[in-house]
Design an enzyme around this catalytic site. Structure first.
Site, PDB file in Angstrom:
ATOM      1  N   ASP A   1      46.794  78.091  14.841  1.00 20.48           N
ATOM      2  CA  ASP A   1      47.012  79.507  15.144  1.00 20.48           C
ATOM      3  C   ASP A   1      46.629  79.832  16.587  1.00 20.48           C
ATOM      4  O   ASP A   1      45.613  79.365  17.107  1.00 20.48           O
ATOM      5  CB  ASP A   1      46.178  80.385  14.212  1.00 20.48           C
TER       6      ASP A   1
ATOM      7  N   LYS B   1      58.479  83.239   6.247  1.00 18.08           N
ATOM      8  CA  LYS B   1      57.522  82.342   6.899  1.00 18.08           C
ATOM      9  C   LYS B   1      56.749  81.616   5.812  1.00 18.08           C
ATOM     10  O   LYS B   1      56.162  82.234   4.928  1.00 18.08           O
ATOM     11  CB  LYS B   1      56.562  83.131   7.801  1.00 18.08           C
TER      12      LYS B   1
ATOM     13  N   ASP C   1      53.752  79.099   5.146  1.00 28.48           N
ATOM     14  CA  ASP C   1      52.525  78.518   5.682  1.00 28.48           C
ATOM     15  C   ASP C   1      52.133  77.287   4.853  1.00 28.48           C
ATOM     16  O   ASP C   1      52.776  76.938   3.868  1.00 28.48           O
ATOM     17  CB  ASP C   1      51.419  79.585   5.649  1.00 28.48           C
TER      18      ASP C   1
ATOM     19  N   ARG D   1      56.191  75.428  13.124  1.00 31.31           N
ATOM     20  CA  ARG D   1      54.991  75.548  13.946  1.00 31.31           C
ATOM     21  C   ARG D   1      54.579  74.170  14.448  1.00 31.31           C
ATOM     22  O   ARG D   1      54.590  73.192  13.705  1.00 31.31           O
ATOM     23  CB  ARG D   1      53.873  76.178  13.142  1.00 31.31           C
TER      24      ARG D   1
ATOM     25  N   ASP E   1      52.835  89.449   7.696  1.00 33.23           N
ATOM     26  CA  ASP E   1      52.208  88.136   7.514  1.00 33.23           C
ATOM     27  C   ASP E   1      51.351  88.156   6.248  1.00 33.23           C
ATOM     28  O   ASP E   1      51.599  88.935   5.330  1.00 33.23           O
ATOM     29  CB  ASP E   1      51.394  87.777   8.768  1.00 33.23           C
TER      30      ASP E   1
END
Length: 619
Positions: free
Chosen positions: A190, A135, A137, A186, A66
């Protein structure tokens, strides 16, 4: 898993939603180092632990780094640094794919360089390094619409000729089909190593269920299994089982060497993993709370044009239109307003669902109304479902605006005027939105929050039923400049109708002491998770099996005939009616219950904070 090699990708049109790139046909399984205390230097050891513990053989195929792996950019080429080719090769040799993190903004959330305006060079580097998972974000430039920033990276990844699992984090908390341009997206903020936040995330994730399908899945964030053991591990079990039935990605974010024997066995259980990896790809939903059916949200949307309606919806527009249709069913001096899309559901007033969490950076209340509009299983004896208009003529739409208000016969005969204030399109956003409100007839107005005494707003108190389109139409709409030639049924910018919607506010699915989640599997079976969220130890959780017949509760946009234009990898076939009886098998203990008839309930004791998963096989 054999990791894809460069080759021809299946291309999709620009408005496609899920990413039909030949991968991500089922939710990804693997590891993410976020919140673990581990980093890039530990990933080969993580892979070795996955292999030695049997997790690789069980299907966990991705080892993901990540935020924090990237330190900068090459001064000459602009490519991200450091070069991750050697790590990817080491993981590939062990049978894993490497996943890397970036952001659809100029900076990552940790301050490292993001991918905005560097999509081509970043994608080329990932392909050259043989990365398998990206991924993406969302950490800055919030004024730029996320879809516009995700699409360039999706195109750049496809252009490399290598197939990546592409995961996005759009910060788009209102379900929005246009925002999902990846294999998974998502749906929450979080997660944390806290059982309450785990349940908040899965509840928020539930309202997006219709968008899931092969090649595109909802993502409530990483598993917290192994971190929630304050009650003997039962919340950890619930975390895993709820993620499995919801077709969420199964990304462990814990040092797997520390997992208890039960949790390790659970994470490798082939029957439970088969639920998550089922080829049908339809997300399981929360269908019952404390033994009663969950309600469906109703809100206000721009009225669909008459030519958008169809008895068998085949497009997104037709689905949206059909969710605005209601049939007036006379019932002893009042009427039920029965949904034309969700069979057996009627318009009702209900208590609001508490907000899931306080919206960040705002002091606005996320919900202030004491009532909400919802769809409940039709019941002519339920006063909250019995409606009337102030004048008989109001039930027949006419003129330029509805003639009168719509009232509910509820709370010992009080008349309540339905006054949704917020369009579904903006009812939820990352910083909160205006609440719907419901006003009461009479001077006291105890249910309106707040009352706005201006004429243009008072028109929102006026509703009528249009028998031609079967819509419940608001009096608050903008007239056409050609009103003398065009009828009032031509949608104007402000013309609003009641509709079944995905989201009404910052709340997720309703909660209770016990809950039942269910979803269809390929071949006519169902997966069911019975969850004891906050009841006493060994409380009985129950699912009325008749709810399995509400097939449109499990409906997916991937079932549309136009599914290729939506980008899903394979079409979800029409779902058959539920079987007459089922045999239920506990996938962890092997206990068998049944046969159970459709008029009965699947009921079983569940440990406090825990969950049980069953496979219901039709008989």
């Amino acid at each position: 898993m054999v990791f894809p090699k460069p080759g021809l990708l299946l291309l999709v049109v620009p408005l496609a939603q899920a990413l039909d790139n030949g991968v991500g046909l089922t939710p990804p399984m693997g590891f993410n180092d976020y919140q673990t205390g581990l980093g890039v230097a530990d990933l080969e050891a993580v892979a070795d632990a996955f292999e030695s513990l049997g997790l690789r053989a069980a299907g966990y195929a991705f080892i993901n780094s990540d935020a924090g792996w990237q330190s900068g950019r090459n001064a000459t080429s602009g490519a991200p640094t450091p070069n991750m080719a050697s790590l990817a090769a080491a993981l590939n040799t062990r049978g894993f794919g490497l996943g890397l993190y970036s952001a659809l903004s100029s900076v990552q959330c940790g301050g490292d360089p993001g991918g905005l305006y560097h999509e081509a060079v970043d994608a080329a580097a990932y392909a050259a390094w043989n990365v398998s998972y990206v991924k993406y974000d969302n950490c800055a430039e919030y004024a730029l619409e996320p879809t516009a920033r995700v699409l360039p990276m999706r195109r750049a990844l496809n252009a490399t000729g290598r197939r990546f699992v592409f995961s996005t984090e759009p910060f788009d908390l209102a379900p929005n089909l246009r925002a999902h341009l990846a294999n998974l997206w998502r749906t929450t903020t979080d997660v944390a190593a806290d059982a309450g936040k785990v349940y908040v995330n899965i509840d928020l994730n539930d309202k997006w269920a219709e968008f899931a399908g092969p090649g595109g899945f909802n993502d409530p964030d990483m598993l917290q299994v192994g971190k929630l053991g304050g009650n003997g591990g039962d919340d950890d079990v619930s975390n895993f089982l709820l993620w499995a039935v919801a077709k969420a990605p199964l990304l462990l974010s814990v040092n797997v060497s520390t997992l208890s024997p039960r949790l390790l066995a659970l994470a490798k259980n082939p029957k439970i993993l088969a639920v998550n990896q089922d080829a049908l790809g339809v997300q399981g939903r929360k269908v019952a709370v404390d033994g009663a059916a969950t309600l469906l949200d109703v809100g206000v949307e721009p009225c669909a044009a008459p030519d958008a309606f169809g008895d068998d919806p085949a497009s997104v527009a037709e689905v949206a239109a059909s969710k605005q249709t209601f049939d007036v069913v006379p019932s002893g001096g009042a009427s039920l307003l029965r949904s034309g899309f969700y069979a057996g559901r009627c318009l009702a007033l209900a208590a609001p669902v508490p907000v899931a969490y306080a919206p960040p950076r705002t002091t606005k209340p996320a919900w202030s109304a004491p009532l909400r509009a919802a769809l409940a299983p039709c019941d002519a004896d339920d006063a909250a479902q019995r409606w009337t208009f102030s004048t008989p003529a109001a039930v027949a739409y006419g003129g330029d605006a509805p003639a009168a208000s719509l009232f509910s016969l509820a709370t010992n005969g009080s008349l309540l005027t339905l006054l949704p204030e917020t369009d579904a399109a903006r009812a939820v956003n990352h910083v909160g939105g205006g609440p719907p409100a419901y006003g009461a007839a009479g001077a006291a107005e105890p249910c309106e929050s707040p009352r706005v005494p201006r004429p243009m707003f008072e028109r929102r108190r006026l509703w009528a039923y249009d028998p031609d389109t079967r819509q419940v139409v608001s009096g608050n709409f903008t007239a056409s400049i050609n009103a003398e030639w065009l009828t009032a049924k031509v949608p104007g910018p402000g013309r609003r109708c009641l509709a079944a919607i995905h989201s009404a506010d910052m709340a997720g699915a309703a909660t209770g002491d016990t809950e039942a989640w269910a979803g269809p599997l390929a071949g006519g079976a169902f997966a069911v998770v019975l969850h004891n969220r906050r009841g006493p130890d060994n409380a009985t959780a129950a699912l009325p099996l008749a709810l399995l017949n509400e097939t449109r509760r499990f409906w997916s946009y991937a079932s549309l005939p136009s599914f290729r234009r939506l980008g899903y990898a394979s079409r979800v076939p029409p779902m058959p009616a539920a079987a007459a009886a089922y045999v239920a098998s506990d996938l962890e203990t092997g206990e068998v219950l049944g046969p159970l008839r459709l008029a009965e309930s699947l009921a079983a004791p569940v440990a406090k904070g825990g969950a049980r998963v069953f496979r219901l096989a039709p008989q």
